[in-house]
Motif scaffolding. Structure first.
Motif, mmCIF file in Angstrom:
data_model
loop_
_atom_site.group_PDB
_atom_site.id
_atom_site.type_symbol
_atom_site.label_atom_id
_atom_site.label_comp_id
_atom_site.label_asym_id
_atom_site.label_seq_id
_atom_site.Cartn_x
_atom_site.Cartn_y
_atom_site.Cartn_z
ATOM 1 N N LEU A 13 0.820 -1.215 0.000
ATOM 2 C CA LEU A 13 0.000 0.000 0.000
ATOM 3 C C LEU A 13 0.859 1.273 0.000
ATOM 4 N N ASP A 14 2.054 1.188 -0.524
ATOM 5 C CA ASP A 14 2.973 2.328 -0.611
ATOM 6 C C ASP A 14 3.279 2.975 0.733
ATOM 7 N N GLY A 15 3.170 2.212 1.816
ATOM 8 C CA GLY A 15 3.509 2.732 3.129
ATOM 9 C C GLY A 15 2.356 3.341 3.893
ATOM 10 N N LEU A 16 1.206 3.495 3.248
ATOM 11 C CA LEU A 16 0.056 4.070 3.945
ATOM 12 C C LEU A 16 -0.366 3.174 5.108
ATOM 13 N N ASP A 17 -0.288 1.863 4.920
ATOM 14 C CA ASP A 17 -0.611 0.937 5.997
ATOM 15 C C ASP A 17 0.315 1.142 7.187
ATOM 16 N N ALA A 18 1.611 1.273 6.924
ATOM 17 C CA ALA A 18 2.595 1.480 7.992
ATOM 18 C C ALA A 18 2.404 2.840 8.660
ATOM 19 N N LEU A 19 2.095 3.861 7.862
ATOM 20 C CA LEU A 19 1.862 5.191 8.421
ATOM 21 C C LEU A 19 0.696 5.163 9.406
ATOM 22 N N LEU A 20 -0.411 4.581 8.990
ATOM 23 C CA LEU A 20 -1.585 4.536 9.862
ATOM 24 C C LEU A 20 -1.328 3.690 11.103
ATOM 25 N N ALA A 21 -0.635 2.566 10.941
ATOM 26 C CA ALA A 21 -0.344 1.711 12.088
ATOM 27 C C ALA A 21 0.584 2.412 13.082
ATOM 28 N N THR A 22 1.484 3.233 12.582
ATOM 29 C CA THR A 22 2.450 3.911 13.453
ATOM 30 C C THR A 22 1.838 5.111 14.152
ATOM 31 N N VAL A 23 1.038 5.868 13.451
ATOM 32 C CA VAL A 23 0.522 7.123 13.999
ATOM 33 C C VAL A 23 -0.719 6.928 14.881
ATOM 34 N N GLN A 24 -1.490 5.886 14.656
ATOM 35 C CA GLN A 24 -2.758 5.707 15.367
ATOM 36 C C GLN A 24 -2.560 4.920 16.661
ATOM 37 N N MET A 25 -1.865 5.504 17.609
ATOM 38 C CA MET A 25 -1.578 4.837 18.878
ATOM 39 C C MET A 25 -2.655 5.163 19.908
ATOM 40 N N PRO A 26 -2.913 4.218 20.811
ATOM 41 C CA PRO A 26 -3.916 4.481 21.845
ATOM 42 C C PRO A 26 -3.410 5.499 22.868
ATOM 43 N N SER A 27 -4.342 6.126 23.536
ATOM 44 C CA SER A 27 -4.009 7.101 24.573
ATOM 45 C C SER A 27 -3.067 6.475 25.597
ATOM 46 N N GLY A 28 -2.031 7.205 25.950
ATOM 47 C CA GLY A 28 -1.064 6.739 26.935
ATOM 48 C C GLY A 28 0.169 6.088 26.342
ATOM 49 N N ILE A 29 0.137 5.781 25.053
ATOM 50 C CA ILE A 29 1.289 5.155 24.379
ATOM 51 C C ILE A 29 1.636 5.990 23.144
ATOM 52 N N PRO A 30 2.189 7.195 23.341
ATOM 53 C CA PRO A 30 2.477 8.043 22.184
ATOM 54 C C PRO A 30 3.684 7.565 21.391
#
Length: 166
Positions: free
Chosen positions: A93-110
């Protein structure tokens, strides 16, 4: 001496992506260690590394991973050190999958996240974090900004010359 920065990649195939970060950190004189660890294949090793990173002299962790890209989050879950994620471009997915997985962290785990394959900015951000308590790094970062400003001014001068010749 400055605290170390860990550059952790999910696979050795990520080395070309993280090389600019390692190079930039070395330019700043920041000690850097690079390792391969997987959030999915070696989760215990990743957790153990992260749990001990601060006592082992690290000040920042940079984590690069593609596809599911859970590495930065797994590392962040086990430490209070700042973790910077580099989403790695994959063929899927040209890195979009990795971007979303990396940036969308739950509260308390930035996880601070840079651009897809953005290793240079990850290193600069790590240096800025360390510069809060290291004047030598702060001075180098300031000079880097001055150099960038001068570079743009020179490019503008050259452009103005080309425009005048039209």
């Amino acid at each position: 001496m400055s605290k170390k920065v860990a550059v952790i990649m999910g696979s050795d195939s990520d080395f070309p992506v993280v090389s600019p970060a390692i190079r930039r950190l070395k330019q700043f004189g920041i000690p850097v260690e690079a390792r391969v660890m997987s959030a999915h294949r070696t989760p215990e090793a990743a957790a153990e590394f992260s749990k001990n990173a601060e006592k082992d002299g690290f000040g920042v962790i940079i984590a690069a991973a593609g596809k599911a890209a859970h590495l930065a989050g797994v590392l962040a879950a086990h430490t209070t050190l700042p973790v910077i994620g580099i989403p790695v471009k994959s063929s899927t997915l040209d890195g979009l999958d990795a971007l979303l997985a990396t940036v969308q962290m739950p509260s308390g785990i930035p996880v601070a996240t840079v651009a897809i394959d953005g290793a240079d900015n990850a290193a600069i951000l790590a240096a800025q974090m360390l510069a809060l308590s290291d004047e030598s790094i702060a001075k180098q970062l300031h000079q880097m900004k001055v150099d960038m400003e001068q570079g743009v001014a020179k490019k503008n001068e050259a452009l103005q010359q080309k425009v005048a010749e039209l």
